[in-house]
Design a protein around this motif. Sequence first.
Motif, mmCIF file in Angstrom:
data_model
loop_
_atom_site.group_PDB
_atom_site.id
_atom_site.type_symbol
_atom_site.label_atom_id
_atom_site.label_comp_id
_atom_site.label_asym_id
_atom_site.label_seq_id
_atom_site.Cartn_x
_atom_site.Cartn_y
_atom_site.Cartn_z
ATOM 1 N N ASP A 212 0.838 -1.203 0.000
ATOM 2 C CA ASP A 212 0.000 0.000 0.000
ATOM 3 C C ASP A 212 0.872 1.252 0.000
ATOM 4 N N ASN A 213 1.952 1.185 -0.756
ATOM 5 C CA ASN A 213 2.911 2.286 -0.753
ATOM 6 C C ASN A 213 2.389 3.542 -1.442
ATOM 7 N N GLY A 214 1.390 3.362 -2.321
ATOM 8 C CA GLY A 214 0.806 4.530 -2.971
ATOM 9 C C GLY A 214 0.065 5.406 -1.976
ATOM 10 N N ALA A 215 -0.463 4.796 -0.923
ATOM 11 C CA ALA A 215 -1.153 5.583 0.110
ATOM 12 C C ALA A 215 -0.129 6.225 1.032
ATOM 13 N N SER A 216 0.835 5.445 1.471
ATOM 14 C CA SER A 216 1.932 5.967 2.274
ATOM 15 C C SER A 216 2.999 4.887 2.322
ATOM 16 N N ALA A 217 4.245 5.298 2.085
ATOM 17 C CA ALA A 217 5.339 4.326 2.119
ATOM 18 C C ALA A 217 5.841 4.193 3.553
ATOM 19 N N GLN A 218 6.741 3.237 3.784
ATOM 20 C CA GLN A 218 7.331 3.060 5.120
ATOM 21 C C GLN A 218 8.649 3.832 5.231
ATOM 22 N N ARG A 219 9.137 3.986 6.463
ATOM 23 C CA ARG A 219 10.346 4.776 6.689
ATOM 24 C C ARG A 219 11.561 3.920 6.975
ATOM 25 N N PRO A 220 12.687 4.241 6.351
ATOM 26 C CA PRO A 220 13.928 3.567 6.726
ATOM 27 C C PRO A 220 14.419 4.109 8.066
ATOM 28 N N ARG A 221 15.258 3.320 8.717
ATOM 29 C CA ARG A 221 15.815 3.727 10.009
ATOM 30 C C ARG A 221 16.496 5.096 9.913
ATOM 31 N N ALA A 222 17.115 5.379 8.783
ATOM 32 C CA ALA A 222 17.836 6.643 8.622
ATOM 33 C C ALA A 222 16.909 7.845 8.823
ATOM 34 N N VAL A 223 15.673 7.725 8.384
ATOM 35 C CA VAL A 223 14.710 8.829 8.544
ATOM 36 C C VAL A 223 14.264 8.923 10.000
ATOM 37 N N ILE A 224 13.947 7.776 10.569
ATOM 38 C CA ILE A 224 13.485 7.754 11.964
ATOM 39 C C ILE A 224 14.583 8.326 12.871
ATOM 40 N N GLU A 225 15.825 7.934 12.591
ATOM 41 C CA GLU A 225 16.935 8.400 13.437
ATOM 42 C C GLU A 225 17.253 9.876 13.204
ATOM 43 N N ALA A 226 17.080 10.348 11.991
ATOM 44 C CA ALA A 226 17.339 11.771 11.733
ATOM 45 C C ALA A 226 16.384 12.633 12.555
ATOM 46 N N GLU A 227 15.104 12.219 12.609
ATOM 47 C CA GLU A 227 14.124 12.975 13.398
ATOM 48 C C GLU A 227 14.436 12.853 14.885
ATOM 49 N N SER A 228 14.729 11.631 15.304
ATOM 50 C CA SER A 228 14.992 11.384 16.708
ATOM 51 C C SER A 228 16.261 12.124 17.162
ATOM 52 N N ASP A 229 17.286 12.086 16.348
ATOM 53 C CA ASP A 229 18.540 12.763 16.672
ATOM 54 C C ASP A 229 18.334 14.275 16.760
ATOM 55 N N TYR A 230 17.519 14.774 15.860
ATOM 56 C CA TYR A 230 17.224 16.214 15.905
ATOM 57 C C TYR A 230 16.576 16.586 17.242
ATOM 58 N N TYR A 231 15.589 15.795 17.646
ATOM 59 C CA TYR A 231 14.901 16.116 18.910
ATOM 60 C C TYR A 231 15.819 15.914 20.119
ATOM 61 N N GLN A 232 16.696 14.916 20.032
ATOM 62 C CA GLN A 232 17.538 14.632 21.199
ATOM 63 C C GLN A 232 18.745 15.552 21.314
ATOM 64 N N GLN A 233 19.179 16.116 20.192
ATOM 65 C CA GLN A 233 20.442 16.858 20.212
ATOM 66 C C GLN A 233 20.364 18.308 19.759
ATOM 67 N N HIS A 234 19.423 18.656 18.879
ATOM 68 C CA HIS A 234 19.559 19.949 18.199
ATOM 69 C C HIS A 234 18.332 20.835 18.238
ATOM 70 N N HIS A 235 17.259 20.413 18.893
ATOM 71 C CA HIS A 235 16.018 21.166 18.704
ATOM 72 C C HIS A 235 16.015 22.556 19.331
ATOM 73 N N ALA A 236 15.620 23.517 18.561
ATOM 74 C CA ALA A 236 15.230 24.860 19.011
ATOM 75 C C ALA A 236 14.463 25.451 17.846
ATOM 76 N N ASN A 237 13.887 26.650 18.031
ATOM 77 C CA ASN A 237 13.181 27.227 16.884
ATOM 78 C C ASN A 237 14.192 27.729 15.858
ATOM 79 N N VAL A 238 13.740 27.797 14.620
ATOM 80 C CA VAL A 238 14.653 28.171 13.533
ATOM 81 C C VAL A 238 14.548 29.658 13.207
#
Lengths: 414, 148
Positions: free
Chosen positions: A36-62
Amino acid sequence: MAADPSTLAPLDLTRIRQDFPILSRQIRGRPLAYLDNGASAQRPRAVIEAESDYYQQHHANVHRGVHTLSQEATDLFEGAREKIRRFLNAASPREIVFVRGTTEAINLVAQSWGRPRLVPGDEIVITWLEHHANIVPWQQLCEQTGAALKVVPIDQRGVVDFDAYLAMLGPRTRMVAIAHVSNALGTVLPVEQFIAAARERGITTLVDGAQAVPHQRVDMQSIGCDFYAFSGHKLYGPTGIGVLYGREAELSAMPPWQGGGDMILTVSFERTTYNALPYKFEAGTPNIAGAIGLGAAVDYVEGIGLERIARHEADLLAYATERLGAIPGLLIIGTAPEKASLVSFVVEGIHPHDLGTILDAEGIAIRTGHHCAMPVMDFFGVPATARASFAFYNTRAEIDALVASLGHAREMLG
Amino acid sequence: MMDLADLYRDVIVDHNKKPRNFGRLEQFNRDSEGNNPLCGDRLHIFIDVESDLIRDIRFEGKGCAISTASASLMTEAVKGKSLAEVRHLFGEVHDMLTRHDAPVPADLGKLAALSGVREFPARVKCASLCWHTLNAALARDAAPVTTE
């Protein structure tokens, strides 16, 4: 640069599938076959970790504040914009506007580009294949301005009639808004040809690329459109983030869409001056983590290579078309010569929803319904279809499982 | 544990293949349309009510096995019943479709074949569409019915 497909190394599917944690899930005791990738595809670990790393290490307003985190967040956010610029081969990061998704991008153009300038009698041209997201914003614009919506017909294969399209372009045509790839049928439109014809006549153009970017390289310079829209979550990125590409000259001439923070330079109660592109269209704190995740998704896809992805998906499409086509009573809806890797179908005597339930019980996820393209369903005289849509991580074995499960459905209900 | 055989029981499969009371009623004084556009389930129910009794009922439409079988079973179950009896039946069917642990009342007869639906939350709306459409027809409510 397009490589010769025959020289490309095939995908290492075992390794690729390990990059996607969800693909090792079991559904009702069976291995998940996610089609069912046309509706929404799945995420590789690299994407999940990029978001998680951002929240754990770098978050502030831009874009504000001089502290370290704000600078890091801004660099990551703007770095993602640059990745997407390169991915689309856009001329400048000023042409890359972050939005929630394709739907918001099209609404932005309809309201900001269209509403101030269209007058009664003007015409907007779309095709019969469009997703509701490329129909309804234009209908609303027509109601607001008195413009008229024109729809280019399709044939029984699901191919848009190019001659009818040319005939429809007239002196009052102001906008051509077309899908790059049909989500319901898989038809790939030769958008370069469609756009060139519109541009020769001075007509502004928008391409809905939601179903195209995951499957093929899209190049703004060769397509030549004024606007191009896509969503992150169909490109293995996060939900709630998408991109509007807009030619700088068009975006500059458009008023802001929403007012607020980030989109201004100065504000007083008498007068506000607007920020430069693309910030003029990004009012409020953006989806920073989403943009960073989308940048990581683009990196991931580029790392595998869109040409290799396209070749593997073409193989899946050919295999699925052959196997499904051999099932008695199964009719494939959408048989255009150029298709993205999805197969829409109906099975005689079995409603698509029953198929969906039976397949789910065997771990196979497909979409059943009208695919937000009710005019397409009406054209083919079906209330709904079942749709298997493939990604580069899918395998022939998953198509075999789909075919076997359809056999069970026919035994049960046929 | 969801079991497909519990959803698509023989009675359901049979009523889907050969829906009873299918087609338009020549003489009717109540009717209503139900439509679940997301699913693509659509039906039109025609009823002949006389002195608080359902004298006759038929339906036409297109839908999934669950919605078709449910409508077919419903027409069989309510034909000849009083409106009060139908209201009671509606409550029992509603409970059977939505309440996980409720025992299935013995007087439901063939309708009990639909009890497997409650294990498939996405399909409850398919089974209940005809009942809500029947209700609207009896209440002379002209608004189209949906359970989505």
